[in-house]
Design an enzyme around this catalytic site. Structure first.
Site, PDB file in Angstrom:
ATOM      1  N   ARG A  60       0.840  -1.178  -0.247  1.00 37.69           N
ATOM      2  CA  ARG A  60      -0.235   0.116   0.214  1.00 37.69           C
ATOM      3  C   ARG A  60       0.760   1.300  -0.136  1.00 37.69           C
ATOM      4  NH1 ARG A  60      -5.026   0.419   3.471  1.00 37.69           N
ATOM      5  NH2 ARG A  60      -3.843   1.169   5.029  1.00 37.69           N
ATOM      6  N   ASP A  61       2.167   1.351   0.017  1.00 35.44           N
ATOM      7  CA  ASP A  61       2.948   2.383   0.024  1.00 35.44           C
ATOM      8  C   ASP A  61       4.102   2.255  -0.814  1.00 35.44           C
ATOM      9  OD1 ASP A  61       3.454   5.082   0.495  1.00 35.44           O
ATOM     10  OD2 ASP A  61       4.180   4.737   2.497  1.00 35.44           O
ATOM     11  N   LEU A  62       4.152   1.564  -1.847  1.00 34.60           N
ATOM     12  CA  LEU A  62       5.292   1.308  -2.511  1.00 34.60           C
ATOM     13  C   LEU A  62       5.537   2.542  -3.287  1.00 34.60           C
ATOM     14  CD1 LEU A  62       7.146  -1.279  -3.197  1.00 34.60           C
ATOM     15  CD2 LEU A  62       5.893  -1.543  -5.274  1.00 34.60           C
ATOM     16  N   ASN A  66      10.914   3.891  -0.394  1.00 34.91           N
ATOM     17  CA  ASN A  66      10.863   2.547   0.028  1.00 34.91           C
ATOM     18  C   ASN A  66      11.307   1.134  -0.613  1.00 34.91           C
ATOM     19  OD1 ASN A  66       9.458   3.779   2.128  1.00 34.91           O
ATOM     20  ND2 ASN A  66       7.129   3.210   1.396  1.00 34.91           N
ATOM     21  N   SER A  99       1.417   7.334  -0.453  1.00 36.12           N
ATOM     22  CA  SER A  99       1.991   8.317  -0.939  1.00 36.12           C
ATOM     23  C   SER A  99       1.302   8.724  -2.086  1.00 36.12           C
ATOM     24  CB  SER A  99       3.495   8.086  -0.841  1.00 36.12           C
ATOM     25  OG  SER A  99       3.943   7.903   0.432  1.00 36.12           O
TER      26      SER A  99
END
Length: 148
Positions: A60-62, A66, A99
């Site tokens: 959910r935040d690739l 990261n 993001s």
């Protein structure tokens, strides 16, 4: 993860140290990856996502911050907002987690987030690795979200 005790009085997690720069730091310092590097990066990151999704987790935040470019290949980190496929949503309807510049359209709309959102982010990351540019351009967050 090497080990953890989330039930301890002082919960703890021991993680492997991964040497290397994040994708965004590497691109800022050296520019986009070469054609061969992009192909290898895309393949290895897809393999990492396959491993993550095979255990029922959605990141959910690739995003470029990261992913570390380690000597063994890209390593995905920061699972702070990850969830399992069958988990109760961490956000209320209409809210977003992630993001903004790397979110899938359904994530931007506040809809259910599935592994497809990670695959969308994979494509955006490959584009960034190849060009050094955000896939939806620059500008205010609202403009970027509209383009996505």
């Amino acid at each position: 993860m090497i080990d953890a005790d989330t039930e301890a009085i002082q919960p703890w997690v021991a993680m492997e140290y991964v040497p290397g720069a994040t994708l965004d730091a590497y691109v800022a310092d050296f520019g986009p990856l070469t054609d061969v590097q992009v192909r290898l990066f895309a393949w290895a990151l897809a393999e990492a996502l396959q491993d993550i999704h095979s255990v029922g987790v959605v990141h959910r935040d690739l995003k470029p911050a990261n992913v570390i470019l380690s000597p063994e290949g890209p390593k995905v980190l920061d699972f702070g907002i990850a969830q399992t496929r069958d988990a109760t949503a961490l956000t209320m309807d209409g809210q977003r987690s992630g993001s903004l510049r790397w979110m899938s359209p359904e994530q931007l709309a506040g809809g259910p987030v599935t592994a497809a959102a990670d695959v969308y982010a994979w494509g955006a990351m490959v584009y960034f690795a190849a060009t050094g540019q955000s896939p939806h351009g620059a500008g205010p967050n609202e403009a970027v979200a509209w383009r996505a």
